[in-house]
Write an enzyme that holds these catalytic residues in place. Structure first.
Site, PDB file in Angstrom:
ATOM      1  N   SER A  38      36.388  -5.395  44.175  1.00 58.66           N
ATOM      2  CA  SER A  38      37.619  -5.566  44.963  1.00 58.66           C
ATOM      3  C   SER A  38      38.857  -5.170  44.168  1.00 58.66           C
ATOM      4  O   SER A  38      39.777  -4.537  44.699  1.00 58.66           O
ATOM      5  CB  SER A  38      37.752  -7.015  45.439  1.00 58.66           C
ATOM      6  OG  SER A  38      36.713  -7.331  46.343  1.00 58.66           O
ATOM      7  N   SER A 105      26.347  -5.706  48.448  1.00 61.78           N
ATOM      8  CA  SER A 105      25.294  -4.851  49.037  1.00 61.78           C
ATOM      9  C   SER A 105      24.114  -4.693  48.074  1.00 61.78           C
ATOM     10  O   SER A 105      23.889  -3.621  47.534  1.00 61.78           O
ATOM     11  CB  SER A 105      25.859  -3.493  49.463  1.00 61.78           C
ATOM     12  OG  SER A 105      26.622  -2.863  48.471  1.00 61.78           O
TER      13      SER A 105
END
Length: 197
Positions: A38, A105
């Site tokens: 992020s 993921s």
């Protein structure tokens, strides 16, 4: 599904991108919690915006507040989470945007599913290859501590697997690279592959 018919748009994907003077693509940031996904994606978003590019950033926690708020963290829920994000990313790219997606993921098959939604060269897998011990020392959300204490189950890197990409387009390690160095490497990649000027 037999009564659903695809409606073709008169404005094409290529025309939308051309109108923005850029090539659409998806930068898929994958890695452990605390690896810098992020942080680096946000910094790249700012850098591209300042250069006049049209972008959109999808972040794992933010998406789980709305689009995926009905999903938990079981393997099947994680798979569905990534499937939804892949489809949303494709819609943004079809609108001509440079899309940045920051998600753990953990499964190779899920990342491959998203890759297969995009034309060749438009899915850029960015593996935040930061060692587990560094991520755990950072523990920005206190999640590793909770996972080690048994308060969180199925936590990636602790009691749930992370399948590292074998051939990512880019590999970044924020234990040895600054955020600026990561952003510069990403910009260089995008320029080198003629995705931006």
């Amino acid at each position: 599904m037999s009564n659903i018919v695809w409606h073709n748009h008169k404005v094409t994907r290529a025309e939308r991108a051309s109108n923005k003077n850029q090539k659409p693509c998806l930068l898929w940031f994958t890695g452990l919690s605390g690896s810098g996904k992020s942080t680096v994606a946000n910094a790249l978003d700012v850098a591209l915006h300042e250069r006049g590019y049209h972008t959109f950033l999808l972040d794992g926690d933010n998406v789980r507040h709305a689009l995926c708020k009905d999903l938990g963290f079981t393997d099947s829920d994680r798979i569905e989470n990534i499937r939804r994000i892949g489809e949303v990313s494709k819609l943004f790219a079809d609108a001509g945007l440079i899309v940045l997606s920051a998600f753990i993921s953990p499964f190779t098959s899920d990342r491959r599913l998203v890759r297969n939604l995009f034309p060749a060269g438009e899915f850029i897998e960015v593996f935040m290859d930061t060692p587990l011990d560094t991520c755990e020392q950072r523990d920005p959300k206190g999640l590793y501590e909770k996972a080690r204490a048994g308060e969180i189950r199925d936590f990636t890197g602790i009691d749930s697997p992370y399948e590292a990409p074998e051939r990512p387009e880019l590999r970044l390690d924020t234990s040895s690279m600054s955020v600026d160095e990561c952003v510069n490497a990403l910009i260089d990649f995008l320029i080198g592959n003629q995705l931006i000027r």
